[in-house]
Write a protein that holds these residues in place. Sequence first.
Motif, short mmCIF file in Angstrom:
data_model
loop_
_atom_site.label_atom_id
_atom_site.label_comp_id
_atom_site.label_asym_id
_atom_site.label_seq_id
_atom_site.Cartn_x
_atom_site.Cartn_y
_atom_site.Cartn_z
N TYR A 126 0.85 -1.26 0.02
CA TYR A 126 -0.09 0.22 -0.06
C TYR A 126 0.73 1.19 -0.01
O TYR A 126 1.90 1.10 0.62
N GLN A 160 0.50 5.25 1.58
CA GLN A 160 -0.37 5.89 2.23
C GLN A 160 0.31 7.42 2.30
O GLN A 160 1.43 7.80 2.93
N PRO A 203 -4.91 4.29 3.09
CA PRO A 203 -3.89 3.46 2.26
C PRO A 203 -4.37 3.13 0.96
O PRO A 203 -5.90 2.79 0.83
N LEU A 216 -4.21 0.71 -2.13
CA LEU A 216 -3.52 -0.60 -2.64
C LEU A 216 -2.83 -0.47 -3.82
O LEU A 216 -3.47 0.01 -4.97
N LEU A 248 3.43 0.71 2.82
CA LEU A 248 3.07 -0.23 4.04
C LEU A 248 2.85 -1.55 3.46
O LEU A 248 2.35 -1.82 2.19
N PHE A 288 -0.33 -5.95 9.32
CA PHE A 288 0.38 -4.86 8.48
C PHE A 288 1.94 -4.69 9.21
O PHE A 288 2.00 -4.99 10.51
N GLY A 289 2.77 -4.59 8.56
CA GLY A 289 4.15 -4.06 9.09
C GLY A 289 4.21 -2.86 9.58
O GLY A 289 3.15 -2.12 9.39
N PRO A 290 5.33 -2.10 9.72
CA PRO A 290 5.44 -0.74 10.48
C PRO A 290 5.48 0.26 9.48
O PRO A 290 5.43 1.40 9.69
N ARG A 312 8.77 4.93 5.71
CA ARG A 312 8.65 6.35 5.35
C ARG A 312 9.58 6.90 4.19
O ARG A 312 10.70 6.83 4.73
N ARG A 365 2.73 4.68 12.79
CA ARG A 365 2.83 3.04 12.90
C ARG A 365 1.90 2.37 11.89
O ARG A 365 1.20 3.32 10.92
N GLY A 366 1.91 1.25 11.81
CA GLY A 366 1.16 0.33 10.87
C GLY A 366 -0.22 0.22 11.22
O GLY A 366 -0.53 0.85 12.38
N LEU A 367 -1.12 -0.34 10.57
CA LEU A 367 -2.52 -0.61 10.96
C LEU A 367 -2.85 -1.57 11.85
O LEU A 367 -2.16 -2.73 11.34
N GLN A 407 -9.56 -6.57 -4.99
CA GLN A 407 -9.37 -5.26 -4.45
C GLN A 407 -9.73 -5.03 -3.01
O GLN A 407 -10.44 -5.83 -2.51
N PHE A 408 -9.11 -4.20 -2.32
CA PHE A 408 -9.26 -4.01 -1.20
C PHE A 408 -9.12 -2.16 -0.79
O PHE A 408 -8.17 -1.65 -1.10
N PHE A 434 -9.46 1.11 1.29
CA PHE A 434 -9.74 1.76 2.52
C PHE A 434 -10.32 3.19 2.74
O PHE A 434 -10.26 3.93 1.51
#
Lengths: 113, 111
Positions: free
Chosen positions: A35, A37, A43, A45, A91, A104-106, A109, B41-43, B98-99, B101
Amino acid sequence: EAGVAQSPRYKIIEKRQSVAFWCNPISGHATLYWYQQILGQGPKLLIQFQNNGVVDDSQLPKDRFSAERLKGVDSTLKIQPAKLEDSAVYLCASSPNRGNTQYFGPGTRLTVL
Amino acid sequence: SQQGEEDPQALSIQEGENATMNCSYKTSINNLQWYRQNSGRGLVHLILIRSNEREKHSGRLRVTLDTSKKSSSLLITASRAADTASYFCATPTNTGNQFYFGTGTSLTVIP
């Protein structure tokens, strides 16, 4: 159970340079997502893998972005060449299967100067 | 855009109060998911509600889903300062290809 790992956590590059991000999903998860963001947004995809095959990459800017998931485990996302508007958090997420809960990972950036 | 939208964009409440945020979406879905994201942070996945469910509870969270209106709501009861975060709804398409947000609700809980 180890979570989703991403590296690097931060990257600063100049426009027109190249950059690569790495993701290691949760062991056994068949589906992997990348993703983008942008600050203040949800986010978006970019690409979804099922094992080592691409399920959907309709929102991946293919003229500059590429991604692969060799052997259906780790994945890399590359940007070449980077533009200012690519500044965002990238992400990675994994899921046991498509449409299910994602882990999710961290994130990485990226700042493009 | 095929993304969902959360409402309100930002919400500020006192600790102990309830927080309600809403999500509207556009596609047909098999399920709808809510995620939390702390700053930088991540989700983190909070709860998943399937299209044949109308309400679901998990601890202090209550989620409703109205597929006829293509909308969902997330209620956090007895809020805590640690609930301060952005909350997103997410909808996979029926095929799971697909996803999407939403745009997120930024929640601030004041101690």
